[in-house]
Design a protein around this motif. Structure first.
Motif, PDB file in Angstrom:
ATOM      1  N   LYS A 138       0.833  -1.201   0.000  1.00 43.52           N
ATOM      2  CA  LYS A 138       0.000   0.000   0.000  1.00 43.52           C
ATOM      3  C   LYS A 138       0.872   1.257   0.000  1.00 43.52           C
ATOM      4  CE  LYS A 138      -3.711  -0.136   2.546  1.00 43.52           C
ATOM      5  NZ  LYS A 138      -4.629  -0.087   3.731  1.00 43.52           N
ATOM      6  N   LYS A 139       1.981   1.212   0.731  1.00 41.66           N
ATOM      7  CA  LYS A 139       2.898   2.350   0.764  1.00 41.66           C
ATOM      8  C   LYS A 139       3.533   2.586  -0.606  1.00 41.66           C
ATOM      9  CE  LYS A 139       4.105   1.929   5.673  1.00 41.66           C
ATOM     10  NZ  LYS A 139       5.216   1.676   6.637  1.00 41.66           N
ATOM     11  N   ILE A 140       3.830   1.491  -1.311  1.00 44.25           N
ATOM     12  CA  ILE A 140       4.405   1.614  -2.652  1.00 44.25           C
ATOM     13  C   ILE A 140       3.417   2.290  -3.596  1.00 44.25           C
ATOM     14  CG2 ILE A 140       5.179   0.317  -4.683  1.00 44.25           C
ATOM     15  CD1 ILE A 140       6.272  -1.797  -2.734  1.00 44.25           C
ATOM     16  N   LEU A 141       2.173   1.843  -3.559  1.00 44.03           N
ATOM     17  CA  LEU A 141       1.151   2.377  -4.458  1.00 44.03           C
ATOM     18  C   LEU A 141       0.849   3.846  -4.182  1.00 44.03           C
ATOM     19  CD1 LEU A 141      -1.338  -0.642  -4.505  1.00 44.03           C
ATOM     20  CD2 LEU A 141       0.366  -0.031  -6.234  1.00 44.03           C
ATOM     21  N   ALA A 142       1.139   4.296  -2.969  1.00 42.15           N
ATOM     22  CA  ALA A 142       0.884   5.694  -2.611  1.00 42.15           C
ATOM     23  C   ALA A 142       1.970   6.633  -3.133  1.00 42.15           C
ATOM     24  CB  ALA A 142       0.775   5.828  -1.095  1.00 42.15           C
ATOM     25  N   LYS A 143       3.084   6.073  -3.593  1.00 42.23           N
ATOM     26  CA  LYS A 143       4.191   6.888  -4.094  1.00 42.23           C
ATOM     27  C   LYS A 143       3.971   7.269  -5.556  1.00 42.23           C
ATOM     28  CE  LYS A 143       7.772   4.933  -1.072  1.00 42.23           C
ATOM     29  NZ  LYS A 143       8.142   6.229  -0.439  1.00 42.23           N
ATOM     30  N   PRO A 144       4.612   8.350  -6.023  1.00 38.87           N
ATOM     31  CA  PRO A 144       4.569   8.683  -7.447  1.00 38.87           C
ATOM     32  C   PRO A 144       5.117   7.522  -8.274  1.00 38.87           C
ATOM     33  CG  PRO A 144       5.490  10.499  -6.169  1.00 38.87           C
ATOM     34  CD  PRO A 144       5.380   9.332  -5.236  1.00 38.87           C
ATOM     35  N   ALA A 145       4.606   7.356  -9.477  1.00 36.32           N
ATOM     36  CA  ALA A 145       5.000   6.225 -10.323  1.00 36.32           C
ATOM     37  C   ALA A 145       6.510   6.135 -10.509  1.00 36.32           C
ATOM     38  CB  ALA A 145       4.303   6.327 -11.675  1.00 36.32           C
ATOM     39  N   GLY A 197       9.500   1.961  -8.517  1.00 35.58           N
ATOM     40  CA  GLY A 197      10.476   0.926  -8.848  1.00 35.58           C
ATOM     41  C   GLY A 197      11.481   0.709  -7.734  1.00 35.58           C
ATOM     42  N   VAL A 198      12.039   1.798  -7.225  1.00 35.36           N
ATOM     43  CA  VAL A 198      13.004   1.708  -6.127  1.00 35.36           C
ATOM     44  C   VAL A 198      12.323   1.169  -4.871  1.00 35.36           C
ATOM     45  CG1 VAL A 198      14.501   3.033  -4.592  1.00 35.36           C
ATOM     46  CG2 VAL A 198      14.460   3.545  -7.038  1.00 35.36           C
ATOM     47  N   ALA A 199      11.103   1.621  -4.624  1.00 36.95           N
ATOM     48  CA  ALA A 199      10.370   1.174  -3.438  1.00 36.95           C
ATOM     49  C   ALA A 199      10.105  -0.331  -3.489  1.00 36.95           C
ATOM     50  CB  ALA A 199       9.056   1.937  -3.321  1.00 36.95           C
ATOM     51  N   ARG A 200       9.845  -0.854  -4.673  1.00 33.24           N
ATOM     52  CA  ARG A 200       9.606  -2.294  -4.809  1.00 33.24           C
ATOM     53  C   ARG A 200      10.871  -3.093  -4.515  1.00 33.24           C
ATOM     54  NH1 ARG A 200       4.702  -3.635  -6.941  1.00 33.24           N
ATOM     55  NH2 ARG A 200       3.514  -1.920  -7.865  1.00 33.24           N
ATOM     56  N   LYS A 201      12.018  -2.554  -4.903  1.00 31.46           N
ATOM     57  CA  LYS A 201      13.281  -3.229  -4.600  1.00 31.46           C
ATOM     58  C   LYS A 201      13.512  -3.286  -3.091  1.00 31.46           C
ATOM     59  CE  LYS A 201      15.562  -1.901  -8.933  1.00 31.46           C
ATOM     60  NZ  LYS A 201      16.672  -1.117  -9.544  1.00 31.46           N
TER      61      LYS A 201
END
Length: 221
Positions: free
Chosen positions: A96-103, A107-111
């Motif tokens: 949910k935190k990843i999806l709240a970030k700008p597109a 990518g970095v957040a998923r890593k």
């Protein structure tokens, strides 16, 4: 996510060998697989159904743990996604935190998310000798198996096979065609590919990093 039944409804010419790769194992094969997984330093819990699998996750993963999960038909089928994104969820929802970030930042957040306290996924196959096979096209599943602090695998017992050869066949001849239908439906592309393939032949040596929850149901792809 499309269920296995919906794959054939989505693409009428979809065909895989269900009799070979989506069947319940014998009790002897199930018990032998569990024994060998435990000998390889994995923790294994066998549960009867989807509800028991979800309740085990809720009971076992501590409150406020950072939890990330790979996309998984199996996890959807046990009710994980519904709980994970609900107000009742007791964990920190990393997705949910990843999806709240700008597109541009996702990518970095998923890593980073691959190294969460708990990473959840299903697998392509588990052999009688206790080897685990998992594949993906982007690294966002396989990466969690190596980077996470605790790896929780939820799988139907239909993914148990006798040999490593059959595990590879199941991955390439069953899982990949299934995932390709899902990818075409979800993303409008030509289908999926196996870019990354992991064969886990032993657990962490210092502690039981892998917890394998085997559900005695036909689940996922």
């Amino acid at each position: 996510m499309l269920s296995f039944k919906q794959l054939g409804e989505t693409e009428k010419d979809f065909k895989v060998d269900e009799k070979k790769f989506r069947v319940a194992p014998s009790n002897e094969l199930l018990l032998e697989t569990v024994k060998n997984l435990e000998l390889k330093n994995h923790r294994v819990t066998v549960v009867e159904d989807e509800a028991a699998a979800l309740q085990l996750l809720i009971d076992e993963i501590p409150k406020d743990s950072e939890v990330m999960a790979a996309s998984s038909c199996t996890l959807d089928e046990i009710g994980f996604k519904k709980y994970y994104f609900s107000d009742d969820c007791k964990w920190k929802n990393v997705h949910k935190k990843i999806l709240a970030k700008p597109a541009a930042e996702q990518g970095v957040a998923r890593k980073v998310a691959l190294a969460s306290d708990y990473f959840l996924s299903s697998v392509c196959a588990i052999t009688k000798s206790g080897n685990i096979y998992v594949a993906d096209a982007s690294g966002t599943r396989v990466g969690g198996f190596t980077a996470s602090t605790n790896m929780v695998i939820v799988t139907g017992f239909n993914k148990i096979v006798e040999t490593d050869e059959l595990a590879l066949q199941r991955t390439e001849q069953f899982c990949l065609p299934c995932e390709s239908v899902r990818a075409r439906y979800a993303y409008g592309n030509k289908g999926s590919v196996i870019q990354n393939l992991l064969s886990c032949k032993f657990g962490a040596t210092m502690y039981n990093k892998y917890h394998i929850i085997l559900v005695k149901k036909l689940l996922g792809y």
